[in-house]
Design a protein around this motif. Structure first.
Motif, PDB file in Angstrom:
ATOM      1  N   ALA A 158      -6.077   4.920   7.516  1.00  0.00           N
ATOM      2  CA  ALA A 158      -6.190   4.482   8.905  1.00  0.00           C
ATOM      3  C   ALA A 158      -5.221   3.336   9.192  1.00  0.00           C
ATOM      4  CB  ALA A 158      -7.621   4.045   9.212  1.00  0.00           C
ATOM      5  N   ARG A 159      -4.727   3.281  10.419  1.00  0.00           N
ATOM      6  CA  ARG A 159      -3.874   2.186  10.869  1.00  0.00           C
ATOM      7  C   ARG A 159      -4.736   1.084  11.462  1.00  0.00           C
ATOM      8  NH1 ARG A 159       0.951   3.659  14.670  1.00  0.00           N
ATOM      9  NH2 ARG A 159       1.321   1.480  14.143  1.00  0.00           N
ATOM     10  N   GLU A 160      -4.156  -0.104  11.551  1.00  0.00           N
ATOM     11  CA  GLU A 160      -4.865  -1.224  12.177  1.00  0.00           C
ATOM     12  C   GLU A 160      -4.282  -1.489  13.563  1.00  0.00           C
ATOM     13  OE1 GLU A 160      -6.722  -4.072   8.846  1.00  0.00           O
ATOM     14  OE2 GLU A 160      -4.549  -4.270   9.049  1.00  0.00           O
ATOM     15  N   PHE A 161      -5.154  -1.952  14.451  1.00  0.00           N
ATOM     16  CA  PHE A 161      -4.776  -2.260  15.822  1.00  0.00           C
ATOM     17  C   PHE A 161      -5.497  -3.534  16.246  1.00  0.00           C
ATOM     18  CE2 PHE A 161      -4.619   2.295  15.293  1.00  0.00           C
ATOM     19  CZ  PHE A 161      -3.490   2.707  15.984  1.00  0.00           C
ATOM     20  N   LEU A 162      -4.808  -4.372  17.020  1.00  0.00           N
ATOM     21  CA  LEU A 162      -5.461  -5.471  17.731  1.00  0.00           C
ATOM     22  C   LEU A 162      -5.682  -5.018  19.163  1.00  0.00           C
ATOM     23  CD1 LEU A 162      -3.686  -8.763  16.583  1.00  0.00           C
ATOM     24  CD2 LEU A 162      -6.060  -8.101  16.161  1.00  0.00           C
ATOM     25  N   VAL A 163      -6.899  -5.203  19.655  1.00  0.00           N
ATOM     26  CA  VAL A 163      -7.232  -4.789  21.017  1.00  0.00           C
ATOM     27  C   VAL A 163      -7.794  -5.983  21.766  1.00  0.00           C
ATOM     28  CG1 VAL A 163      -8.559  -3.207  22.453  1.00  0.00           C
ATOM     29  CG2 VAL A 163      -7.713  -2.439  20.220  1.00  0.00           C
ATOM     30  N   ARG A 164      -7.150  -6.320  22.884  1.00  0.00           N
ATOM     31  CA  ARG A 164      -7.636  -7.383  23.769  1.00  0.00           C
ATOM     32  C   ARG A 164      -8.416  -6.743  24.917  1.00  0.00           C
ATOM     33  NH1 ARG A 164      -2.833  -9.168  21.743  1.00  0.00           N
ATOM     34  NH2 ARG A 164      -2.684 -11.390  21.209  1.00  0.00           N
ATOM     35  N   PHE A 165      -9.613  -7.277  25.152  1.00  0.00           N
ATOM     36  CA  PHE A 165     -10.475  -6.778  26.219  1.00  0.00           C
ATOM     37  C   PHE A 165     -10.647  -7.867  27.274  1.00  0.00           C
ATOM     38  CE2 PHE A 165     -11.947  -5.070  22.168  1.00  0.00           C
ATOM     39  CZ  PHE A 165     -12.033  -3.711  22.392  1.00  0.00           C
ATOM     40  N   THR A 166     -10.613  -7.477  28.523  1.00  0.00           N
ATOM     41  CA  THR A 166     -10.999  -8.369  29.608  1.00  0.00           C
ATOM     42  C   THR A 166     -12.045  -7.645  30.441  1.00  0.00           C
ATOM     43  OG1 THR A 166      -8.786  -9.353  29.679  1.00  0.00           O
ATOM     44  CG2 THR A 166     -10.214  -9.731  31.573  1.00  0.00           C
ATOM     45  N   GLN A 184     -13.177 -16.363  30.588  1.00  0.00           N
ATOM     46  CA  GLN A 184     -14.428 -15.635  30.777  1.00  0.00           C
ATOM     47  C   GLN A 184     -14.227 -14.133  30.582  1.00  0.00           C
ATOM     48  OE1 GLN A 184     -16.343 -16.509  34.454  1.00  0.00           O
ATOM     49  NE2 GLN A 184     -18.177 -15.317  33.985  1.00  0.00           N
ATOM     50  N   GLY A 185     -15.139 -13.517  29.826  1.00  0.00           N
ATOM     51  CA  GLY A 185     -15.133 -12.076  29.668  1.00  0.00           C
ATOM     52  C   GLY A 185     -14.000 -11.525  28.830  1.00  0.00           C
ATOM     53  N   ARG A 186     -13.383 -12.349  27.975  1.00  0.00           N
ATOM     54  CA  ARG A 186     -12.249 -11.891  27.166  1.00  0.00           C
ATOM     55  C   ARG A 186     -12.616 -11.846  25.688  1.00  0.00           C
ATOM     56  NH1 ARG A 186      -7.610 -14.940  27.085  1.00  0.00           N
ATOM     57  NH2 ARG A 186      -6.374 -13.048  26.909  1.00  0.00           N
ATOM     58  N   ALA A 187     -12.125 -10.818  25.002  1.00  0.00           N
ATOM     59  CA  ALA A 187     -12.418 -10.662  23.578  1.00  0.00           C
ATOM     60  C   ALA A 187     -11.229 -10.020  22.886  1.00  0.00           C
ATOM     61  CB  ALA A 187     -13.667  -9.810  23.378  1.00  0.00           C
ATOM     62  N   LEU A 188     -11.206 -10.165  21.564  1.00  0.00           N
ATOM     63  CA  LEU A 188     -10.149  -9.590  20.726  1.00  0.00           C
ATOM     64  C   LEU A 188     -10.818  -8.872  19.561  1.00  0.00           C
ATOM     65  CD1 LEU A 188      -7.046  -9.477  19.934  1.00  0.00           C
ATOM     66  CD2 LEU A 188      -7.549 -11.468  18.491  1.00  0.00           C
ATOM     67  N   GLY A 189     -10.386  -7.656  19.292  1.00  0.00           N
ATOM     68  CA  GLY A 189     -10.948  -6.897  18.183  1.00  0.00           C
ATOM     69  C   GLY A 189      -9.863  -6.400  17.244  1.00  0.00           C
TER      70      GLY A 189
END
Length: 200
Positions: free
Chosen positions: A104-112, A153-158
């Protein structure tokens, strides 16, 4: 405290290749020290345009000044600018570790997250609870590796693992809060000095 650091190198024009190779070698040797101390956690190569030299790093430090000490000690700092983003604990973070997924590959995902005005609070609360359950399931499957809160507010990183962007997109679209989220995905390539590779 953890930080995501974007490290961009600008080698002065006319610098001999031998000098670049020497700095790279010293950087590789030096990176083992902060990794052993638990300061340097991960390193990745993001997508680059021709001529770009950029690295993403996950660091741990007590505060901004201690982070700066670690960054300033790295040999490539003579040519580098650093942009650090503080990461806060997220209640759905599967830390310390999620099981691996071979290939599997890795990814950074930013959510707002931005729910439509007038959305009932109970609807949002129910989606948050359902998302926590789904996050645990995906962590157990090895898809969700880490999750942090970002400033604002409402921001995350996975940090995610998936076969490709198609699989990752399907996983993210199934999240209960998906209709309210803006998503920015960064595919990650292996970095030769990544502690996750050099420790194995």
């Amino acid at each position: 405290m953890e930080y995501l650091v974007t490290m961009t190198n600008h080698v002065p024009e006319g610098t001999p290749e031998e000098a670049v190779a020497d700095i790279r070698a010293r950087e590789a040797a030096h990176s083992r020290e902060p990794a052993a101390q638990g300061r340097l956690l991960r390193l990745w190569r993001p997508p680059l345009r021709p001529g770009e030299w950029r690295t993403l790093g996950l660091f741990a430090a007590e505060d901004d000044s201690r982070l700066e000490e670690v960054l300033a000690s790295m040999p490539l700092r003579v040519w580098r600018t650093d942009e650090a983003t503080p990461l806060s604990a997220h209640p759905d973070d599967p830390s310390p570790a999620a099981p691996g997924r071979a290939g599997a590959r890795e990814f950074l995902v930013r959510f707002t997250r931005s729910a439509a005005e007038g959305t009932p609070a109970q609807t949002i609360d129910s989606a948050v609870e359902a998302e926590a359950v789904r996050a645990r399931e995906l962590a157990a499957q090895g898809s969700l590796v880490r999750l942090w809160r970002l400033p604002g507010q409402g921001r995350a990183l996975g940090l995610w693992r998936a076969e490709d962007t198609t699989e990752l997109g399907a996983v993210l679209e199934a999240f209960p809060q998906s209709p309210w989220m803006t998503v920015e995905t960064t595919p990650l390539g292996e970095h030769p000095n990544d502690p996750a590779l050099t420790a194995s």
